[in-house]
Design a protein around this motif. Structure first.
Motif, short mmCIF file in Angstrom:
data_model
loop_
_atom_site.label_atom_id
_atom_site.label_comp_id
_atom_site.label_asym_id
_atom_site.label_seq_id
_atom_site.Cartn_x
_atom_site.Cartn_y
_atom_site.Cartn_z
N LEU A 152 5.30 3.54 -5.00
CA LEU A 152 5.43 3.01 -6.36
C LEU A 152 6.23 1.72 -6.37
CD1 LEU A 152 6.10 6.32 -8.30
CD2 LEU A 152 4.17 4.79 -8.66
N LYS A 153 7.32 1.66 -5.60
CA LYS A 153 8.16 0.47 -5.62
C LYS A 153 7.42 -0.75 -5.11
CE LYS A 153 12.56 -1.45 -4.07
NZ LYS A 153 13.87 -1.19 -3.43
N HIS A 154 6.60 -0.57 -4.07
CA HIS A 154 5.91 -1.71 -3.46
C HIS A 154 4.48 -1.88 -3.97
CE1 HIS A 154 9.09 -2.42 -0.46
NE2 HIS A 154 9.21 -1.10 -0.41
N ASP A 155 4.06 -1.07 -4.96
CA ASP A 155 2.69 -1.13 -5.50
C ASP A 155 1.66 -1.05 -4.37
OD1 ASP A 155 3.38 -1.29 -8.15
OD2 ASP A 155 3.51 -3.47 -8.16
N ALA A 156 1.94 -0.20 -3.38
CA ALA A 156 1.07 -0.12 -2.21
C ALA A 156 -0.28 0.50 -2.53
CB ALA A 156 1.76 0.68 -1.10
N ALA A 157 -0.35 1.36 -3.55
CA ALA A 157 -1.60 2.04 -3.90
C ALA A 157 -2.20 1.48 -5.19
CB ALA A 157 -1.37 3.54 -4.04
N VAL A 158 -1.91 0.21 -5.49
CA VAL A 158 -2.38 -0.38 -6.74
C VAL A 158 -3.91 -0.48 -6.77
CG1 VAL A 158 -2.21 -2.75 -5.88
CG2 VAL A 158 -2.01 -2.30 -8.34
N HIS A 159 -4.56 -0.55 -5.59
CA HIS A 159 -6.03 -0.66 -5.54
C HIS A 159 -6.72 0.69 -5.38
CE1 HIS A 159 -5.89 -5.01 -5.48
NE2 HIS A 159 -5.07 -5.00 -4.45
N ALA A 160 -5.97 1.77 -5.37
CA ALA A 160 -6.58 3.09 -5.24
C ALA A 160 -7.31 3.46 -6.54
CB ALA A 160 -5.53 4.14 -4.91
N ILE A 161 -8.58 3.88 -6.43
CA ILE A 161 -9.34 4.25 -7.61
C ILE A 161 -9.12 5.72 -7.98
CG2 ILE A 161 -11.09 2.50 -7.20
CD1 ILE A 161 -12.87 4.63 -6.00
N LYS A 162 -8.59 6.50 -7.03
CA LYS A 162 -8.27 7.90 -7.31
C LYS A 162 -7.27 8.39 -6.27
CE LYS A 162 -11.23 11.28 -6.57
NZ LYS A 162 -12.37 12.23 -6.71
N LYS A 177 -12.95 -1.18 2.11
CA LYS A 177 -12.24 -0.82 3.33
C LYS A 177 -10.97 -1.63 3.50
CE LYS A 177 -12.71 -0.54 8.36
NZ LYS A 177 -13.55 -0.90 9.53
N SER A 178 -10.97 -2.89 3.11
CA SER A 178 -9.81 -3.75 3.34
C SER A 178 -8.57 -3.23 2.60
CB SER A 178 -10.12 -5.19 2.90
OG SER A 178 -10.40 -5.23 1.50
N HIS A 179 -8.76 -2.71 1.38
CA HIS A 179 -7.63 -2.15 0.64
C HIS A 179 -7.09 -0.91 1.33
CE1 HIS A 179 -9.24 -4.21 -3.27
NE2 HIS A 179 -8.49 -5.02 -2.54
N ALA A 180 -7.98 -0.07 1.87
CA ALA A 180 -7.53 1.12 2.58
C ALA A 180 -6.78 0.73 3.86
CB ALA A 180 -8.72 2.01 2.92
N SER A 181 -7.27 -0.27 4.58
CA SER A 181 -6.61 -0.71 5.82
C SER A 181 -5.22 -1.25 5.52
CB SER A 181 -7.45 -1.78 6.51
OG SER A 181 -8.71 -1.28 6.87
N LYS A 182 -5.09 -1.99 4.44
CA LYS A 182 -3.78 -2.53 4.07
C LYS A 182 -2.82 -1.41 3.70
CE LYS A 182 -1.65 -6.01 1.06
NZ LYS A 182 -1.88 -7.02 -0.02
N PHE A 183 -3.32 -0.37 3.05
CA PHE A 183 -2.47 0.77 2.68
C PHE A 183 -2.01 1.52 3.93
CE2 PHE A 183 -2.09 5.28 1.31
CZ PHE A 183 -1.00 5.12 0.47
N VAL A 184 -2.89 1.68 4.90
CA VAL A 184 -2.52 2.35 6.15
C VAL A 184 -1.46 1.55 6.90
CG1 VAL A 184 -3.37 3.08 8.41
CG2 VAL A 184 -4.71 3.55 6.37
N GLU A 185 -1.57 0.22 6.88
CA GLU A 185 -0.56 -0.63 7.52
C GLU A 185 0.80 -0.44 6.84
OE1 GLU A 185 -2.02 -4.58 7.32
OE2 GLU A 185 -3.66 -4.25 8.76
#
Length: 458
Positions: A152-162, A177-185
């Motif tokens: 939440l603090k870093h808005d890391a899941a801001v692109h998650a649709i669910k 895929k790019s949003h998921a890869s960035k979240f995993v990083e």
């Protein structure tokens, strides 16, 4: 420069980014490059700017080939009308060298467009392209409570649709895929993880040789959490300077073996005597003092235990402490069996207990609160599972109150519903840890119905 000239060495200082907290070189914005780019887009063209006027005129390049452009300027339009009007003045040579000058207005209409991925999502919100399956093979969810606050603090899941709560973890779904890869990083940076990537063919168009895949990232967090008791394998103990082999985890542990005992096996002890045997020392930024203490189980005074602990700086007679009861525990651990002639202590204390004092405050709201992800909860577990989750969340909140280092990277907000009373201020004069008010952030909630001057009212 003369060889004997004295030169003052220059040191380059660092500060923390006020938004994400990473170390960086000082700058006037007090933000790192990543956060600054997320706040400001220098390529954005403002209304009635030279850049936007140039772009509008270039769109008419074909029509202006037969005439000479003399002047171009904007005509004011309502900001919300999605209309841009440009007045052009052009010249052209007509009969017998006469030059005719004429003005006309060109109207542009702003239309919103979405990329292909967003268009597919609008048509079917459940049509995800990549998912991240985050798991930790333990019996509690305290790790996920902590990760949720970091996300939440870093808005890391801001692109998650669910986002969906799962057994022993959470699933995150993304439109590309790019949003998921960035979240995993991001997860790799904040927690010890190992991951595996796989893909499944959804469709194939042989005419243009295009393939559509669904990607899955399986991310597993190390199964060891703070305050777990660990028996180090001999090889690991030697690599750490013959540490242990019985140690307490104070932060995330990056090795993947299991813990000997977890926080759910902690036992409460009464402290009768404390004798300090060492000066204060610092380990990993935390202060400790070695001491010999005399304790007994709260539920059984039939046996006294004499143990050495690192909590000499906070324990005193008549206190209570939480620890692991190795005297009565039946430990079947392969790593522990590898050590011959190992003397195992009867009790290992982990932290001071405030449970008795917290009973007075049970049911009272805290002056602070946390935010939560918009997560689809698993309601099939029943009431017992819900009570277990609430109990573990309460333990997590207590950990934040007791450990300033744990809440350092999190955002805690003022609780507007909290109303301190005079009776509470008199009775709460004990040493139960709490979060200082200066660490709390204001909880700002913007309503879509508020706009214009109304949104600026106090």
């Amino acid at each position: 420069m003369a060889a004997n000239m004295f030169v003052v060495p220059q040191t380059k200082g660092t500060v923390l980014c006020f938004k994400c907290g990473i170390l960086m070189a000082p700058n006037p914005a007090n933000m790192c490059v990543t956060c600054l780019r997320s706040e400001v887009d220098i390529t954005e063209a403002q209304l009635e700017s030279k850049e936007l006027l140039t772009y509008c005129v270039k769109r008419l390049e074909t029509d202006l080939k037969k005439v000479r452009l003399v002047n171009a300027e904007f005509i004011w339009t309502e900001p919300h009308s999605k209309r841009i009007k440009v007045k052009l003045k052009v010249q052209k040579e007509v009969l017998n060298g006469a030059i005719l000058e004429q003005s006309y207005v060109v109207e542009y209409v702003l239309q919103d467009h979405m990329c292909e991925s967003c268009t597919r999502f609008q048509a079917n919100p459940d049509q995800w392209v990549a998912s991240v399956q985050l798991r930790q093979r333990v019996s509690h969810r305290r790790t996920f409570f902590y990760l949720e606050q970091l996300i939440l603090k870093h808005d890391a899941a801001v692109h998650a649709i669910k986002i969906k709560q799962m057994d022993q973890g959470i699933d995150f779904f993304f439109a590309n895929k790019s949003h998921a890869s960035k979240f995993v990083e991001f997860l790799d940076k904040v927690a010890p993880t190992k991951r595996r990537e796989s893909k499944q063919l959804v469709s194939h168009d042989p005419k243009n040789d295009s393939y559509n895949y669904k990607y899955t990232f399986s991310v597993e967090i190390s199964p060891i959490f703070r305050e777990d008791l660990i028996c180090l394998p001999p090889r690991v103990a030697v690599s750490l300077g013959n540490l242990g082999p019985l140690v307490i985890c104070t932060k995330y542990w990056r090795y993947s073996f299991k813990s000997l005992l977890g926080s759910r096996q902690l036992v409460e002890y009464d402290v009768f005597n404390v004798e300090v045997v060492s000066p204060e020392f610092n380990v990993g930024g935390s202060k400790y003092v070695m001491a010999d203490v005399e304790v007994a189980r709260v539920t059984d005074y039939g046996k006294l235990f004499y143990v050495r602990t690192h909590l000499g700086h906070i324990l005193k007679p008549r206190d209570r402490a939480l620890g692991y009861d190795l005297y009565g525990a039946n430990n079947n651990d392969n790593e522990l069996d590898k050590y011959q002639n190992l003397v195992i202590p009867e009790v290992i204390l982990t932290k001071k207990s405030y449970e008795e004092k917290r009973q007075k405050k049970r049911g009272k709201p805290r002056p602070w609160k946390l935010k939560s992800l918009d997560m689809e909860l698993d309601e099939s577990k029943g009431r017992g599972y819900e009570e277990k989750m609430n109990s573990e969340y309460e333990e997590f909140l207590r950990d934040l109150e007791e450990n300033p280092e744990l809440r350092f990277n999190l955002s805690l907000y003022c609780n507007k519903d909290y109303q301190p009373s005079e009776m509470a201020s008199v009775s709460d004069g004990d040493d139960v840890p709490s979060v200082p008010l200066e660490e709390l952030l204001a909880d700002l909630e913007l309503s879509e119905e508020e706009d214009g001057d109304d949104s600026m009212k106090d």
